[in-house]
Design a protein around this motif. Structure first.
Motif, PDB file in Angstrom:
ATOM      1  N   GLY A 148     136.607  -4.089 -32.966  1.00  0.00           N
ATOM      2  CA  GLY A 148     135.201  -4.400 -33.182  1.00  0.00           C
ATOM      3  C   GLY A 148     134.274  -3.923 -32.083  1.00  0.00           C
ATOM      4  O   GLY A 148     133.155  -3.465 -32.368  1.00  0.00           O
ATOM      5  N   VAL A 149     134.705  -4.019 -30.815  1.00  0.00           N
ATOM      6  CA  VAL A 149     133.808  -3.666 -29.713  1.00  0.00           C
ATOM      7  C   VAL A 149     133.446  -2.179 -29.705  1.00  0.00           C
ATOM      8  O   VAL A 149     132.257  -1.820 -29.709  1.00  0.00           O
ATOM      9  CB  VAL A 149     134.404  -4.104 -28.362  1.00  0.00           C
ATOM     10  N   PRO A 150     134.442  -1.268 -29.703  1.00  0.00           N
ATOM     11  CA  PRO A 150     134.042   0.157 -29.689  1.00  0.00           C
ATOM     12  C   PRO A 150     133.270   0.576 -30.923  1.00  0.00           C
ATOM     13  O   PRO A 150     132.295   1.321 -30.828  1.00  0.00           O
ATOM     14  CB  PRO A 150     135.385   0.896 -29.578  1.00  0.00           C
ATOM     15  N   ILE A 151     133.674   0.085 -32.100  1.00  0.00           N
ATOM     16  CA  ILE A 151     132.958   0.451 -33.316  1.00  0.00           C
ATOM     17  C   ILE A 151     131.567  -0.195 -33.319  1.00  0.00           C
ATOM     18  O   ILE A 151     130.598   0.384 -33.820  1.00  0.00           O
ATOM     19  CB  ILE A 151     133.765   0.046 -34.562  1.00  0.00           C
ATOM     20  N   GLY A 152     131.471  -1.389 -32.749  1.00  0.00           N
ATOM     21  CA  GLY A 152     130.170  -2.028 -32.636  1.00  0.00           C
ATOM     22  C   GLY A 152     129.210  -1.218 -31.777  1.00  0.00           C
ATOM     23  O   GLY A 152     128.028  -1.063 -32.118  1.00  0.00           O
ATOM     24  N   PHE A 153     129.694  -0.680 -30.667  1.00  0.00           N
ATOM     25  CA  PHE A 153     128.848   0.161 -29.820  1.00  0.00           C
ATOM     26  C   PHE A 153     128.435   1.437 -30.553  1.00  0.00           C
ATOM     27  O   PHE A 153     127.287   1.885 -30.437  1.00  0.00           O
ATOM     28  CB  PHE A 153     129.573   0.514 -28.522  1.00  0.00           C
ATOM     29  N   ILE A 154     129.371   2.008 -31.304  1.00  0.00           N
ATOM     30  CA  ILE A 154     129.035   3.202 -32.085  1.00  0.00           C
ATOM     31  C   ILE A 154     127.957   2.875 -33.111  1.00  0.00           C
ATOM     32  O   ILE A 154     126.995   3.625 -33.294  1.00  0.00           O
ATOM     33  CB  ILE A 154     130.294   3.764 -32.774  1.00  0.00           C
ATOM     34  N   GLY A 155     128.123   1.727 -33.794  1.00  0.00           N
ATOM     35  CA  GLY A 155     127.128   1.309 -34.776  1.00  0.00           C
ATOM     36  C   GLY A 155     125.775   1.070 -34.146  1.00  0.00           C
ATOM     37  O   GLY A 155     124.731   1.419 -34.720  1.00  0.00           O
ATOM     38  N   ALA A 156     125.766   0.464 -32.946  1.00  0.00           N
ATOM     39  CA  ALA A 156     124.508   0.206 -32.245  1.00  0.00           C
ATOM     40  C   ALA A 156     123.800   1.509 -31.891  1.00  0.00           C
ATOM     41  O   ALA A 156     122.570   1.610 -31.969  1.00  0.00           O
ATOM     42  CB  ALA A 156     124.775  -0.617 -30.985  1.00  0.00           C
ATOM     43  N   ARG A 157     124.578   2.524 -31.534  1.00  0.00           N
ATOM     44  CA  ARG A 157     123.981   3.824 -31.194  1.00  0.00           C
ATOM     45  C   ARG A 157     123.485   4.551 -32.444  1.00  0.00           C
ATOM     46  O   ARG A 157     122.391   5.118 -32.442  1.00  0.00           O
ATOM     47  CB  ARG A 157     125.012   4.689 -30.467  1.00  0.00           C
ATOM     48  N   ILE A 158     124.285   4.530 -33.499  1.00  0.00           N
ATOM     49  CA  ILE A 158     123.882   5.193 -34.741  1.00  0.00           C
ATOM     50  C   ILE A 158     122.588   4.592 -35.267  1.00  0.00           C
ATOM     51  O   ILE A 158     121.673   5.306 -35.705  1.00  0.00           O
ATOM     52  CB  ILE A 158     125.003   5.088 -35.798  1.00  0.00           C
ATOM     53  N   ILE A 212     125.883  -5.242 -37.375  1.00  0.00           N
ATOM     54  CA  ILE A 212     126.233  -4.753 -38.716  1.00  0.00           C
ATOM     55  C   ILE A 212     127.593  -4.072 -38.697  1.00  0.00           C
ATOM     56  O   ILE A 212     128.452  -4.350 -39.542  1.00  0.00           O
ATOM     57  CB  ILE A 212     125.146  -3.786 -39.228  1.00  0.00           C
ATOM     58  N   ALA A 213     127.810  -3.195 -37.707  1.00  0.00           N
ATOM     59  CA  ALA A 213     129.092  -2.504 -37.606  1.00  0.00           C
ATOM     60  C   ALA A 213     130.218  -3.498 -37.341  1.00  0.00           C
ATOM     61  O   ALA A 213     131.304  -3.402 -37.927  1.00  0.00           O
ATOM     62  CB  ALA A 213     129.034  -1.453 -36.496  1.00  0.00           C
ATOM     63  N   GLY A 214     129.964  -4.464 -36.451  1.00  0.00           N
ATOM     64  CA  GLY A 214     130.978  -5.465 -36.146  1.00  0.00           C
ATOM     65  C   GLY A 214     131.333  -6.317 -37.347  1.00  0.00           C
ATOM     66  O   GLY A 214     132.505  -6.656 -37.559  1.00  0.00           O
ATOM     67  N   ALA A 215     130.329  -6.670 -38.161  1.00  0.00           N
ATOM     68  CA  ALA A 215     130.584  -7.470 -39.359  1.00  0.00           C
ATOM     69  C   ALA A 215     131.430  -6.701 -40.366  1.00  0.00           C
ATOM     70  O   ALA A 215     132.328  -7.268 -41.008  1.00  0.00           O
ATOM     71  CB  ALA A 215     129.261  -7.891 -39.998  1.00  0.00           C
ATOM     72  N   ILE A 216     131.171  -5.406 -40.509  1.00  0.00           N
ATOM     73  CA  ILE A 216     131.966  -4.577 -41.424  1.00  0.00           C
ATOM     74  C   ILE A 216     133.419  -4.519 -40.959  1.00  0.00           C
ATOM     75  O   ILE A 216     134.358  -4.667 -41.761  1.00  0.00           O
ATOM     76  CB  ILE A 216     131.374  -3.159 -41.526  1.00  0.00           C
ATOM     77  N   VAL A 217     133.606  -4.324 -39.648  1.00  0.00           N
ATOM     78  CA  VAL A 217     134.967  -4.307 -39.096  1.00  0.00           C
ATOM     79  C   VAL A 217     135.657  -5.636 -39.353  1.00  0.00           C
ATOM     80  O   VAL A 217     136.826  -5.678 -39.754  1.00  0.00           O
ATOM     81  CB  VAL A 217     134.927  -4.005 -37.580  1.00  0.00           C
ATOM     82  N   LEU A 218     134.945  -6.730 -39.137  1.00  0.00           N
ATOM     83  CA  LEU A 218     135.525  -8.054 -39.330  1.00  0.00           C
ATOM     84  C   LEU A 218     135.958  -8.264 -40.780  1.00  0.00           C
ATOM     85  O   LEU A 218     137.057  -8.788 -41.037  1.00  0.00           O
ATOM     86  CB  LEU A 218     134.537  -9.128 -38.904  1.00  0.00           C
ATOM     87  N   LEU A 219     135.136  -7.870 -41.726  1.00  0.00           N
ATOM     88  CA  LEU A 219     135.473  -8.058 -43.140  1.00  0.00           C
ATOM     89  C   LEU A 219     136.701  -7.234 -43.526  1.00  0.00           C
ATOM     90  O   LEU A 219     137.593  -7.727 -44.242  1.00  0.00           O
ATOM     91  CB  LEU A 219     134.282  -7.679 -44.019  1.00  0.00           C
ATOM     92  N   ILE A 220     136.757  -6.003 -43.064  1.00  0.00           N
ATOM     93  CA  ILE A 220     137.935  -5.161 -43.343  1.00  0.00           C
ATOM     94  C   ILE A 220     139.167  -5.751 -42.674  1.00  0.00           C
ATOM     95  O   ILE A 220     140.265  -5.802 -43.256  1.00  0.00           O
ATOM     96  CB  ILE A 220     137.695  -3.716 -42.872  1.00  0.00           C
ATOM     97  N   PHE A 221     139.003  -6.202 -41.442  1.00  0.00           N
ATOM     98  CA  PHE A 221     140.105  -6.790 -40.679  1.00  0.00           C
ATOM     99  C   PHE A 221     140.657  -8.016 -41.394  1.00  0.00           C
ATOM    100  O   PHE A 221     141.882  -8.174 -41.528  1.00  0.00           O
ATOM    101  CB  PHE A 221     139.609  -7.168 -39.283  1.00  0.00           C
TER     102      PHE A 221
END
Length: 277
Positions: free
Chosen positions: A56-66, A98-107
């Motif tokens: 979640g953390v790395p993908i969350g940072f990517i989502g925040a940048r995008i 938003i990115a973190g929530a998507i990761v969490l749901l898939i996880f």
């Protein structure tokens, strides 16, 4: 003459470690610790939260940048080489959420975990990380409001070091980072005080309370900031998203209470170690 705090904590050769990064890292660790402790009470294994953190953390940072790049595309379309230059600033917390929530749901889907319960468990930790993380903005002298007078800041009865840090390029600015941190702290205290009350929260409602509270706080604080992202140059993105999220939360709350009738939060996952999958 006031002196701003040094945003660089220490340096190793040419590598500069900033207070912003240290504070964000502390916020992530705090959120993880809080989630693990509460997860154990709700029958979710600690390893699941560690694994969720690693994804979640790395993908969350990517989502925040995008998210940030999308709403500043007019600039980045002309400077594509700077899209990945996150070290120059430019991340948006809503994009990370938003990115973190998507990761969490898939996880949760892959691990056979109840997603609303996991959202309930991690939400207070995320809010605590946000409370702490805004002080990273403080160290960078960013996420502030409009210009103000010294008297305005003194009337808030702020410590002198905060007043000094709000003196930027010859002017004082409103500490909107502090407003958001303070009111999110109040929300966090309310959540931690109420979430273990019997027959108060259904599963998913701790998370919904967090999202509603943060949406209201962000809506008003965003209106005072000077660095907002805009749609069509008129509508503040974070205000529009906050309003939409608040409406969505209210609709979801009523729908789940009337139609779904989920389990109480304190009932936990009902899973036993090891999980039956």
């Amino acid at each position: 003459m006031t002196l701003a705090l040094n945003p660089i904590a220490f340096s190793i050769g040419d590598i500069h470690v900033r207070w912003y990064g240290i504070i964000i890292a502390c916020g992530i660790l705090l959120a993880t610790f809080m989630s693990i402790r509460e997860g154990q009470r709700r029958q979710i294994m600690s390893d699941d939260f560690i694994d969720l953190l690693l994804w979640g953390v790395p993908i969350g940072f990517i989502g925040a940048r995008i998210y940030y790049v999308i709403f500043e595309w007019g600039y980045f379309s002309q400077h594509p080489d700077e899209i990945i230059a996150i070290w120059n600033g430019g991340i948006a917390i809503y994009g990370g959420l938003i990115a973190g929530a998507i990761v969490l749901l898939i996880f949760c889907y892959r691990r056979f975990l109840p997603p609303f319960l996991v959202l309930d468990i991690v939400a207070p930790g995320v809010m605590a990380a946000q409370v702490l993380g805004r002080w990273g903005n403080f160290m960078n002298q960013e996420a502030h409001g409009a210009k103000c007078s010294l008297q305005y800041l003194q009337n808030l009865h702020l410590p002198q070091f905060i007043i000094d840090q709000m003196y930027i390029n010859g002017s004082y600015y409103k500490p909107t980072f502090l407003y958001e941190s303070f009111f999110n702290l109040i929300g966090l205290i309310i959540i931690l005080s109420l979430r273990h009350k019997k027959h108060l929260f259904k599963q998913g409602e701790v998370f919904m309370f967090y999202l509603a509270w943060y949406s209201v706080v962000r809506f008003f604080v965003e209106g005072m900031r000077t660095d907002s992202l805009y749609i069509f140059g008129v509508i503040r993105v974070s205000q529009a998203l906050s309003l939409l999220l608040l409406i969505a939360v209210l609709i979801l709350f009523v729908y789940r209470r009337v139609k779904v009738k989920p389990k109480w939060y304190l009932e936990g996952s009902g899973l036993k170690y090891p999980y039956e999958r």
